[in-house]
Design an enzyme around this catalytic site. Structure first.
Site, PDB file in Angstrom:
ATOM      1  N   ASN A 105       1.923  20.071 -21.996  1.00 37.72           N
ATOM      2  CA  ASN A 105       1.639  18.953 -23.285  1.00 37.72           C
ATOM      3  C   ASN A 105       1.777  19.675 -24.576  1.00 37.72           C
ATOM      4  O   ASN A 105       1.859  19.280 -25.766  1.00 37.72           O
ATOM      5  CB  ASN A 105       0.277  18.710 -23.118  1.00 37.72           C
ATOM      6  CG  ASN A 105       0.074  17.467 -21.873  1.00 37.72           C
ATOM      7  OD1 ASN A 105       0.857  16.745 -21.950  1.00 37.72           O
ATOM      8  ND2 ASN A 105      -1.066  17.711 -21.375  1.00 37.72           N
ATOM      9  N   GLU A 131      12.266  18.588 -24.399  1.00 41.62           N
ATOM     10  CA  GLU A 131      11.297  18.924 -23.368  1.00 41.62           C
ATOM     11  C   GLU A 131      11.754  20.477 -22.697  1.00 41.62           C
ATOM     12  O   GLU A 131      11.014  21.196 -22.185  1.00 41.62           O
ATOM     13  CB  GLU A 131      11.359  18.081 -22.156  1.00 41.62           C
ATOM     14  CG  GLU A 131      11.035  16.584 -22.755  1.00 41.62           C
ATOM     15  CD  GLU A 131       9.472  16.484 -23.377  1.00 41.62           C
ATOM     16  OE1 GLU A 131       8.721  17.313 -22.869  1.00 41.62           O
ATOM     17  OE2 GLU A 131       9.055  15.471 -23.779  1.00 41.62           O
ATOM     18  N   HIS A 188      11.180   9.764 -29.110  1.00 38.71           N
ATOM     19  CA  HIS A 188      10.019  10.635 -28.473  1.00 38.71           C
ATOM     20  C   HIS A 188      10.557  12.107 -28.623  1.00 38.71           C
ATOM     21  O   HIS A 188       9.641  12.978 -29.067  1.00 38.71           O
ATOM     22  CB  HIS A 188      10.092  10.225 -26.931  1.00 38.71           C
ATOM     23  CG  HIS A 188       8.692  11.143 -26.554  1.00 38.71           C
ATOM     24  ND1 HIS A 188       7.642  10.938 -26.427  1.00 38.71           N
ATOM     25  CD2 HIS A 188       8.997  11.816 -25.505  1.00 38.71           C
ATOM     26  CE1 HIS A 188       6.830  11.846 -25.764  1.00 38.71           C
ATOM     27  NE2 HIS A 188       7.767  12.452 -25.376  1.00 38.71           N
ATOM     28  N   HIS A 220       3.064  17.999 -27.852  1.00 33.19           N
ATOM     29  CA  HIS A 220       2.714  16.416 -27.424  1.00 33.19           C
ATOM     30  C   HIS A 220       1.683  15.773 -28.310  1.00 33.19           C
ATOM     31  O   HIS A 220       1.677  14.620 -28.684  1.00 33.19           O
ATOM     32  CB  HIS A 220       2.731  16.045 -26.024  1.00 33.19           C
ATOM     33  CG  HIS A 220       3.882  15.878 -25.501  1.00 33.19           C
ATOM     34  ND1 HIS A 220       4.880  17.391 -25.384  1.00 33.19           N
ATOM     35  CD2 HIS A 220       4.914  15.334 -25.046  1.00 33.19           C
ATOM     36  CE1 HIS A 220       5.894  17.106 -24.594  1.00 33.19           C
ATOM     37  NE2 HIS A 220       5.968  15.752 -24.367  1.00 33.19           N
ATOM     38  N   GLU A 232      -2.996  17.826 -12.408  1.00 33.91           N
ATOM     39  CA  GLU A 232      -3.384  17.993 -14.170  1.00 33.91           C
ATOM     40  C   GLU A 232      -4.717  18.337 -14.422  1.00 33.91           C
ATOM     41  O   GLU A 232      -5.194  17.600 -15.138  1.00 33.91           O
ATOM     42  CB  GLU A 232      -2.859  16.709 -14.811  1.00 33.91           C
ATOM     43  CG  GLU A 232      -2.164  17.034 -16.051  1.00 33.91           C
ATOM     44  CD  GLU A 232      -1.523  15.855 -16.748  1.00 33.91           C
ATOM     45  OE1 GLU A 232      -0.678  16.188 -17.498  1.00 33.91           O
ATOM     46  OE2 GLU A 232      -1.396  14.724 -16.255  1.00 33.91           O
ATOM     47  N   HIS A 247       2.513  12.857 -30.585  1.00 31.71           N
ATOM     48  CA  HIS A 247       1.951  11.486 -30.413  1.00 31.71           C
ATOM     49  C   HIS A 247       1.262  11.060 -31.681  1.00 31.71           C
ATOM     50  O   HIS A 247       1.449   9.856 -32.050  1.00 31.71           O
ATOM     51  CB  HIS A 247       0.812  11.540 -29.443  1.00 31.71           C
ATOM     52  CG  HIS A 247       1.477  11.219 -28.039  1.00 31.71           C
ATOM     53  ND1 HIS A 247       0.592  12.114 -26.991  1.00 31.71           N
ATOM     54  CD2 HIS A 247       2.593  11.139 -27.315  1.00 31.71           C
ATOM     55  CE1 HIS A 247       1.521  12.204 -25.777  1.00 31.71           C
ATOM     56  NE2 HIS A 247       2.475  11.511 -26.025  1.00 31.71           N
ATOM     57  N   LYS A 265       4.248  11.852 -11.193  1.00 29.60           N
ATOM     58  CA  LYS A 265       3.369  10.838 -11.891  1.00 29.60           C
ATOM     59  C   LYS A 265       4.259   9.533 -12.066  1.00 29.60           C
ATOM     60  O   LYS A 265       5.177   9.693 -12.556  1.00 29.60           O
ATOM     61  CB  LYS A 265       3.014  11.312 -13.248  1.00 29.60           C
ATOM     62  CG  LYS A 265       1.986  12.397 -13.372  1.00 29.60           C
ATOM     63  CD  LYS A 265       1.263  12.402 -14.624  1.00 29.60           C
ATOM     64  CE  LYS A 265       1.713  13.322 -15.669  1.00 29.60           C
ATOM     65  NZ  LYS A 265       0.918  13.361 -16.672  1.00 29.60           N
ATOM     66  N   LYS A 321       8.911  22.951 -14.754  1.00 30.90           N
ATOM     67  CA  LYS A 321       8.216  22.136 -14.281  1.00 30.90           C
ATOM     68  C   LYS A 321       7.550  22.196 -13.094  1.00 30.90           C
ATOM     69  O   LYS A 321       6.533  21.695 -12.607  1.00 30.90           O
ATOM     70  CB  LYS A 321       8.849  20.527 -14.655  1.00 30.90           C
ATOM     71  CG  LYS A 321       8.017  19.294 -14.091  1.00 30.90           C
ATOM     72  CD  LYS A 321       7.397  18.605 -15.158  1.00 30.90           C
ATOM     73  CE  LYS A 321       6.430  17.477 -14.837  1.00 30.90           C
ATOM     74  NZ  LYS A 321       6.688  16.300 -15.446  1.00 30.90           N
ATOM     75  N   ARG A 330       0.973  -1.130  -0.047  1.00 30.89           N
ATOM     76  CA  ARG A 330       0.117  -0.189  -0.008  1.00 30.89           C
ATOM     77  C   ARG A 330       0.715   1.398   0.097  1.00 30.89           C
ATOM     78  O   ARG A 330       0.451   2.307   0.292  1.00 30.89           O
ATOM     79  CB  ARG A 330      -0.871   0.237   1.222  1.00 30.89           C
ATOM     80  CG  ARG A 330      -1.966  -0.851   1.122  1.00 30.89           C
ATOM     81  CD  ARG A 330      -3.077  -0.966   1.826  1.00 30.89           C
ATOM     82  NE  ARG A 330      -3.892  -2.004   1.896  1.00 30.89           N
ATOM     83  CZ  ARG A 330      -3.913  -3.237   2.596  1.00 30.89           C
ATOM     84  NH1 ARG A 330      -3.065  -3.238   3.514  1.00 30.89           N
ATOM     85  NH2 ARG A 330      -4.776  -4.097   2.418  1.00 30.89           N
TER      86      ARG A 330
HETATM   87  N1  LIG Z   1       6.435  10.514 -14.879  1.00 33.33           N
HETATM   88  C1  LIG Z   1       6.381  11.671 -15.860  1.00 33.33           C
HETATM   89  O1  LIG Z   1       5.734  12.672 -15.768  1.00 33.33           O
HETATM   90  C2  LIG Z   1       7.192  11.258 -17.101  1.00 33.33           C
HETATM   91  C3  LIG Z   1       7.326  12.418 -17.957  1.00 33.33           C
HETATM   92  C4  LIG Z   1       7.864  12.309 -19.298  1.00 33.33           C
HETATM   93  C5  LIG Z   1       8.293  11.040 -19.681  1.00 33.33           C
HETATM   94  N2  LIG Z   1       8.000  10.004 -18.720  1.00 33.33           N
HETATM   95  C6  LIG Z   1       8.637   8.795 -19.410  1.00 33.33           C
HETATM   96  O2  LIG Z   1       9.901   8.893 -19.195  1.00 33.33           O
HETATM   97  C7  LIG Z   1      10.230   7.846 -20.102  1.00 33.33           C
HETATM   98  C8  LIG Z   1      11.450   8.022 -20.871  1.00 33.33           C
HETATM   99  O3  LIG Z   1      12.677   8.507 -19.967  1.00 33.33           O
HETATM  100  P1  LIG Z   1      14.061   8.668 -20.512  1.00 33.33           P
HETATM  101  O4  LIG Z   1      14.001   9.563 -21.733  1.00 33.33           O
HETATM  102  O5  LIG Z   1      14.794   9.148 -19.405  1.00 33.33           O
HETATM  103  O6  LIG Z   1      14.465   7.296 -21.114  1.00 33.33           O
HETATM  104  P2  LIG Z   1      15.129   5.815 -20.328  1.00 33.33           P
HETATM  105  O7  LIG Z   1      14.924   5.677 -18.913  1.00 33.33           O
HETATM  106  O8  LIG Z   1      14.656   4.804 -21.291  1.00 33.33           O
HETATM  107  O9  LIG Z   1      16.782   6.096 -20.456  1.00 33.33           O
HETATM  108  C9  LIG Z   1      17.268   6.204 -21.705  1.00 33.33           C
HETATM  109  C10 LIG Z   1      18.327   5.512 -21.947  1.00 33.33           C
HETATM  110  O10 LIG Z   1      19.467   6.097 -21.044  1.00 33.33           O
HETATM  111  C11 LIG Z   1      20.076   5.170 -20.198  1.00 33.33           C
HETATM  112  N3  LIG Z   1      20.804   6.063 -19.233  1.00 33.33           N
HETATM  113  C12 LIG Z   1      20.270   6.649 -18.170  1.00 33.33           C
HETATM  114  N4  LIG Z   1      20.668   7.428 -17.458  1.00 33.33           N
HETATM  115  C13 LIG Z   1      22.091   7.247 -18.021  1.00 33.33           C
HETATM  116  C14 LIG Z   1      23.506   7.933 -17.826  1.00 33.33           C
HETATM  117  N5  LIG Z   1      23.648   8.682 -16.863  1.00 33.33           N
HETATM  118  N6  LIG Z   1      24.634   7.456 -18.646  1.00 33.33           N
HETATM  119  C15 LIG Z   1      24.385   6.501 -19.789  1.00 33.33           C
HETATM  120  N7  LIG Z   1      23.190   6.139 -20.081  1.00 33.33           N
HETATM  121  C16 LIG Z   1      22.045   6.325 -19.161  1.00 33.33           C
HETATM  122  C17 LIG Z   1      19.202   4.215 -19.955  1.00 33.33           C
HETATM  123  O11 LIG Z   1      19.619   3.116 -19.291  1.00 33.33           O
HETATM  124  C18 LIG Z   1      18.359   4.021 -21.248  1.00 33.33           C
HETATM  125  O12 LIG Z   1      18.968   3.082 -22.237  1.00 33.33           O
HETATM  126  C19 LIG Z   1       9.081   7.259 -20.904  1.00 33.33           C
HETATM  127  O13 LIG Z   1       8.539   6.024 -20.369  1.00 33.33           O
HETATM  128  C20 LIG Z   1       8.127   8.190 -20.396  1.00 33.33           C
HETATM  129  O14 LIG Z   1       6.976   7.616 -20.446  1.00 33.33           O
HETATM  130  C21 LIG Z   1       7.396  10.159 -17.515  1.00 33.33           C
END
Ligand SMILES: NC(=O)c1ccc[n+]([C@@H]2O[C@H](COP(=O)([O-])OP(=O)(O)OC[C@H]3O[C@@H](n4cnc5c(N)ncnc54)[C@H](O)[C@@H]3O)[C@@H](O)[C@H]2O)c1
Length: 361
Positions: A245, A185, A265, A248, A237, A252, A143, A227, A121
């Site tokens: 957004n 972003e 992305h 976005h 939100e 998308h 989120k 942010k 929980r």
């Molecule tokens: N919760 C939210 O508000 C929110 C907002 C935007 C995006 N997201 C989510 O975020 C995700 C995308 O995140 P991302 O772009 O960070 O991608 P990711 O987490 O897949 O990381 C990208 C790559 O970088 C590598 N990596 C991470 N840190 C590293 C470092 N310091 N050095 C070398 N490699 C490293 C990871 O292993 C991975 O291969 C999506 O799932 C998306 O839905 C969430």
């Protein structure tokens, strides 16, 4: 004025974001908070753990800390992975007095965060973001989610962490294409709320590309401050946060048309920002000079502003199913000059088609 070391996120459960702090310092911070933490569970991926786990664990030497490795990839944000994490956590004795550290990019932040939100929980969570996107965006705002075959991030929660611990030096090993995802972003943040950040990005494009750490620090700090501000205005939100957004809905639609293949992305968001800017310029919300500055900045970072992807009519169709639409009305976020954005509900299909035509090759 942005505080350069610590920013508070106003929330139902307020929490601090620490900026430019060493990974090794997290343990000392936990001690200052006099939390009763019996054991810590670090969840990360090999890319991050191989490079940085030793540094994080060095600071946690006075705690019992366990580590679970999760393979890379968006597909890990799944209920199957939550199931596996649960079994591993139970066998490690993780309980309600434990703390989860989500150590990685947005995938780990979302997955480990969602796990923490439902395990027994809800157990305590700290976000330690290591990608640019995670530092300026996903680690802030609470989120957390996993995907489902019926939709991305369909199962999730608003689950604020105890703190976000951001060490900028982890960005030094981030591949450029991942860095670009965070830049898209960041440019979006500048467009919706920070004209000075936009000018800063224009002025220091080359330094950012070359990895100038002082410039990175300023850029990340200002970007995540946007942010933090939007989340504070609207944690759940229902209004102001929707401005995040920008780009976005277009992005998308592109990802859907291309079936998520051959486009990151960040590149999708970038073309989306260009399309939103075209639409805004058509409505007199941006001058032509401002539109050119926006596309020029995106291009300066190697981000796409034009793309080959079906027809404008097909892309419009993909936008009909956008979950932000209400009662058949298309809800779009558009820039109003540089440094402001608006929710717009009365765009016609012709305007949207014209915007797509502006970015299609
Ligand atoms: N919760 C939210 O508000 C929110 C907002 C935007 C995006 N997201 C989510 O975020 C995700 C995308 O995140 P991302 O772009 O960070 O991608 P990711 O987490 O897949 O990381 C990208 C790559 O970088 C590598 N990596 C991470 N840190 C590293 C470092 N310091 N050095 C070398 N490699 C490293 C990871 O292993 C991975 O291969 C999506 O799932 C998306 O839905 C969430």
């Amino acid at each position: 004025m942005v505080n350069r070391q610590r920013i508070e996120v106003a929330s139902n459960r307020p929490y601090p974001v620490f900026l430019g702090v060493p990974l090794e310092g997290l343990g000392d911070y936990l001690k200052t908070r006099s939390l009763t933490v019996d054991n810590i569970l670090v969840i990360s991926t090999p890319n991050v753990a191989d490079r940085y786990l030793d540094r994080l664990l060095a600071g946690l030497k006075d705690f019992k800390a366990d580590f679970i490795s999760v393979p890379d990839g968006e597909e890990q944000k799944s209920l199957d992975r939550i199931d596996l994490l649960t079994s591993e956590a139970v066998s490690l004795g993780i309980d309600r007095s434990s703390l989860v550290i989500a150590f990685g990019g947005g995938v780990i932040g979302d997955l480990a965060g969602f796990f923490a939100s439902i395990y027994m929980r809800g157990i305590r969570l700290i976000q330690v973001p290591t990608t640019l996107l995670a530092q300026v965006d996903s680690s802030i705002g609470g989120k957390v989610a996993v995907n489902h075959s019926a939709g991305k991030n369909l199962l999730g929660a608003f689950y604020p962490p105890l703190a976000v611990w951001t060490d900028f030096t982890t960005l030094e090993t981030l591949p450029w294409s991942e860095f670009q995802n965070g830049l898209a972003e960041t440019i979006k943040h500048a467009l919706i709320a920070d004209y000075e950040l936009f000018s800063y990005l224009e002025k220091y494009t080359e330094e950012i590309k070359q990895g100038n750490s002082a410039v990175w620090r300023e850029m990340v700090t200002r970007s995540l401050a946007v942010k933090v501000k939007k989340v504070a205005e609207d944690e759940l939100e229902q209004g102001a946060r929707a401005l995040l957004n920008l780009g976005h809905s277009f992005g998308h639609a592109l990802e859907t048309e291309l079936e998520y293949k051959g486009i990151t992305h960040g590149q999708g968001v970038s073309v989306g920002l260009a399309a939103a800017a075209c639409l805004a310029q058509g409505r007199g919300m941006l001058t032509l000079a401002e539109l050119n500055r926006i596309t020029g900045l995106l291009q300066g970072f190697g981000l796409m502003t034009r793309i080959k992807a079906g027809t404008a009519e097909r892309l419009l169709q993909h936008m009909q199913t956008d979950k932000k639409n209400k009662a058949g009305q298309k809800i779009l976020i558009l820039p109003k000059g540089i440094g402001q954005a608006m929710i717009v509900k009365d765009c016609t299909d012709q305007e949207i088609i014209a915007a797509w035509q502006g970015v299609l090759q």
